[in-house]
Design a protein around this motif. Structure first.
Motif, PDB file in Angstrom:
ATOM      1  N   ASP A 185      26.855  38.430   6.600  1.00  0.00           N
ATOM      2  CA  ASP A 185      28.250  38.163   6.243  1.00  0.00           C
ATOM      3  C   ASP A 185      28.425  38.109   4.734  1.00  0.00           C
ATOM      4  O   ASP A 185      29.402  38.651   4.190  1.00  0.00           O
ATOM      5  CB  ASP A 185      28.691  36.843   6.881  1.00  0.00           C
ATOM      6  N   HIS A 186      27.474  37.477   4.047  1.00  0.00           N
ATOM      7  CA  HIS A 186      27.561  37.391   2.589  1.00  0.00           C
ATOM      8  C   HIS A 186      27.532  38.786   1.969  1.00  0.00           C
ATOM      9  O   HIS A 186      28.318  39.086   1.055  1.00  0.00           O
ATOM     10  CB  HIS A 186      26.407  36.552   2.044  1.00  0.00           C
ATOM     11  N   ALA A 187      26.646  39.636   2.458  1.00  0.00           N
ATOM     12  CA  ALA A 187      26.532  40.984   1.908  1.00  0.00           C
ATOM     13  C   ALA A 187      27.785  41.806   2.183  1.00  0.00           C
ATOM     14  O   ALA A 187      28.278  42.529   1.317  1.00  0.00           O
ATOM     15  CB  ALA A 187      25.311  41.682   2.488  1.00  0.00           C
ATOM     16  N   ARG A 188      28.322  41.687   3.390  1.00  0.00           N
ATOM     17  CA  ARG A 188      29.474  42.505   3.764  1.00  0.00           C
ATOM     18  C   ARG A 188      30.753  42.034   3.070  1.00  0.00           C
ATOM     19  O   ARG A 188      31.723  42.778   2.977  1.00  0.00           O
ATOM     20  CB  ARG A 188      29.654  42.506   5.277  1.00  0.00           C
ATOM     21  N   ARG A 189      30.746  40.795   2.567  1.00  0.00           N
ATOM     22  CA  ARG A 189      31.909  40.271   1.858  1.00  0.00           C
ATOM     23  C   ARG A 189      31.712  40.240   0.342  1.00  0.00           C
ATOM     24  O   ARG A 189      32.599  39.782  -0.384  1.00  0.00           O
ATOM     25  CB  ARG A 189      32.221  38.855   2.353  1.00  0.00           C
ATOM     26  N   HIS A 190      30.571  40.720  -0.117  1.00  0.00           N
ATOM     27  CA  HIS A 190      30.265  40.680  -1.544  1.00  0.00           C
ATOM     28  C   HIS A 190      31.170  41.672  -2.277  1.00  0.00           C
ATOM     29  O   HIS A 190      31.068  42.882  -2.091  1.00  0.00           O
ATOM     30  CB  HIS A 190      28.790  41.030  -1.766  1.00  0.00           C
ATOM     31  N   GLU A 191      32.025  41.138  -3.129  1.00  0.00           N
ATOM     32  CA  GLU A 191      33.068  41.965  -3.766  1.00  0.00           C
ATOM     33  C   GLU A 191      32.483  43.111  -4.576  1.00  0.00           C
ATOM     34  O   GLU A 191      32.922  44.263  -4.461  1.00  0.00           O
ATOM     35  CB  GLU A 191      33.946  41.080  -4.650  1.00  0.00           C
ATOM     36  N   LEU A 192      31.503  42.813  -5.401  1.00  0.00           N
ATOM     37  CA  LEU A 192      30.929  43.847  -6.260  1.00  0.00           C
ATOM     38  C   LEU A 192      30.182  44.886  -5.442  1.00  0.00           C
ATOM     39  O   LEU A 192      30.293  46.089  -5.689  1.00  0.00           O
ATOM     40  CB  LEU A 192      29.996  43.216  -7.286  1.00  0.00           C
ATOM     41  N   LEU A 193      29.419  44.443  -4.466  1.00  0.00           N
ATOM     42  CA  LEU A 193      28.671  45.371  -3.626  1.00  0.00           C
ATOM     43  C   LEU A 193      29.609  46.308  -2.890  1.00  0.00           C
ATOM     44  O   LEU A 193      29.370  47.526  -2.830  1.00  0.00           O
ATOM     45  CB  LEU A 193      27.804  44.606  -2.635  1.00  0.00           C
ATOM     46  N   GLN A 194      30.666  45.768  -2.326  1.00  0.00           N
ATOM     47  CA  GLN A 194      31.604  46.606  -1.599  1.00  0.00           C
ATOM     48  C   GLN A 194      32.329  47.585  -2.524  1.00  0.00           C
ATOM     49  O   GLN A 194      32.595  48.726  -2.150  1.00  0.00           O
ATOM     50  CB  GLN A 194      32.616  45.726  -0.838  1.00  0.00           C
ATOM     51  N   ALA A 195      32.634  47.139  -3.739  1.00  0.00           N
ATOM     52  CA  ALA A 195      33.248  48.048  -4.715  1.00  0.00           C
ATOM     53  C   ALA A 195      32.290  49.173  -5.078  1.00  0.00           C
ATOM     54  O   ALA A 195      32.686  50.343  -5.202  1.00  0.00           O
ATOM     55  CB  ALA A 195      33.652  47.274  -5.972  1.00  0.00           C
ATOM     56  N   ALA A 196      31.015  48.825  -5.234  1.00  0.00           N
ATOM     57  CA  ALA A 196      30.009  49.833  -5.568  1.00  0.00           C
ATOM     58  C   ALA A 196      29.838  50.830  -4.435  1.00  0.00           C
ATOM     59  O   ALA A 196      29.734  52.041  -4.662  1.00  0.00           O
ATOM     60  CB  ALA A 196      28.678  49.148  -5.875  1.00  0.00           C
ATOM     61  N   LEU A 197      29.819  50.344  -3.209  1.00  0.00           N
ATOM     62  CA  LEU A 197      29.700  51.242  -2.059  1.00  0.00           C
ATOM     63  C   LEU A 197      30.905  52.164  -1.953  1.00  0.00           C
ATOM     64  O   LEU A 197      30.781  53.327  -1.579  1.00  0.00           O
ATOM     65  CB  LEU A 197      29.566  50.423  -0.773  1.00  0.00           C
ATOM     66  N   ARG A 198      32.059  51.643  -2.287  1.00  0.00           N
ATOM     67  CA  ARG A 198      33.280  52.440  -2.219  1.00  0.00           C
ATOM     68  C   ARG A 198      33.312  53.518  -3.300  1.00  0.00           C
ATOM     69  O   ARG A 198      33.678  54.664  -3.033  1.00  0.00           O
ATOM     70  CB  ARG A 198      34.490  51.507  -2.375  1.00  0.00           C
ATOM     71  N   ASP A 199      32.930  53.142  -4.517  1.00  0.00           N
ATOM     72  CA  ASP A 199      33.119  54.043  -5.653  1.00  0.00           C
ATOM     73  C   ASP A 199      31.893  54.877  -6.014  1.00  0.00           C
ATOM     74  O   ASP A 199      32.029  55.984  -6.518  1.00  0.00           O
ATOM     75  CB  ASP A 199      33.542  53.238  -6.891  1.00  0.00           C
TER      76      ASP A 199
END
Length: 201
Positions: A96-110
């Motif tokens: 849950d922490h990883a899937r909600r990690h703002e920076l990680l999710q931004a990096a995966l997106r961009d």
């Protein structure tokens, strides 16, 4: 303050500025290096001297955030008992922490081409970090009689791969459904916590 301390502080400023830019949607921005220098209050030459290229800055930021992530992992493990419920709770917290990690999710997106190899084809680095952070905690628990004498390296390797799979790869489990994730992790954890030696014939 020594030269090395000053350099470390500058690198931290660079990474803090990079994190702010990338979380705001600038991970793939062609002007990212300029934005980082502006927020960090540094000239571009100073930024390049202490931070390197933009790819090096991104890689350093991912490493730092991964280290911080394992601090969360260690905290979630502390005090946990070797029961299916506790193991599942720890794993759910990590996923849950990883899937909600703002920076990680931004990096995966961009910039998935930078991030995904770090956690898939280059996952040996992350697994080694997991062993370094989590292994000693589990070894202490074994010594204290709080969990069975399992092979810590194998356990951490397997569970890290399970977490990485749920966070970064598509599969038969709907990783956006907490109940599905919990059920899957319960099945995995039960294989470890409920394992017993076979009865002699």
């Amino acid at each position: 303050m020594g030269v090395s301390d000053a350099g470390a502080q500058i690198r931290d400023r660079i990474l803090d500025a990079a994190a702010a830019c990338m979380a705001a949607g600038g991970f793939a921005d062609s002007r990212l290096i300029t934005s980082i220098a502006r927020i960090a209050g540094l000239s571009r030459p100073t930024l390049y001297k202490h931070g390197g290229s933009i790819d090096e800055i991104k890689a350093a930021l991912l490493r730092r955030e991964t280290e911080r992530f394992f601090e969360v992992v260690r905290a979630s493990i502390a005090g946990a008992r070797w029961t299916t419920d506790d193991v599942v709770d720890v794993l759910v917290t990590i996923v849950d922490h990883a899937r909600r990690h703002e920076l990680l999710q931004a990096a995966l997106r961009d910039s998935p081409e930078i991030v995904l190899p770090w956690f898939t084809t280059r996952a040996d680095v992350v697994i080694a970090m997991a062993k370094a952070h989590v292994g000693p905690v589990l070894t202490e628990a074994i010594a204290a009689g709080e969990m069975p004498a399992v092979d810590v390296d194998v356990l951490v390797d397997v569970l890290t791969r399970v977490v990485l799979s749920l966070v970064f790869t598509a599969g038969t489990v709907d990783a956006d459904d907490p109940d599905a994730v919990r059920g899957y992790l319960r099945a995995v954890a039960s294989m470890w916590t409920g394992a017993t030696a076979p009865n002699p014939a």
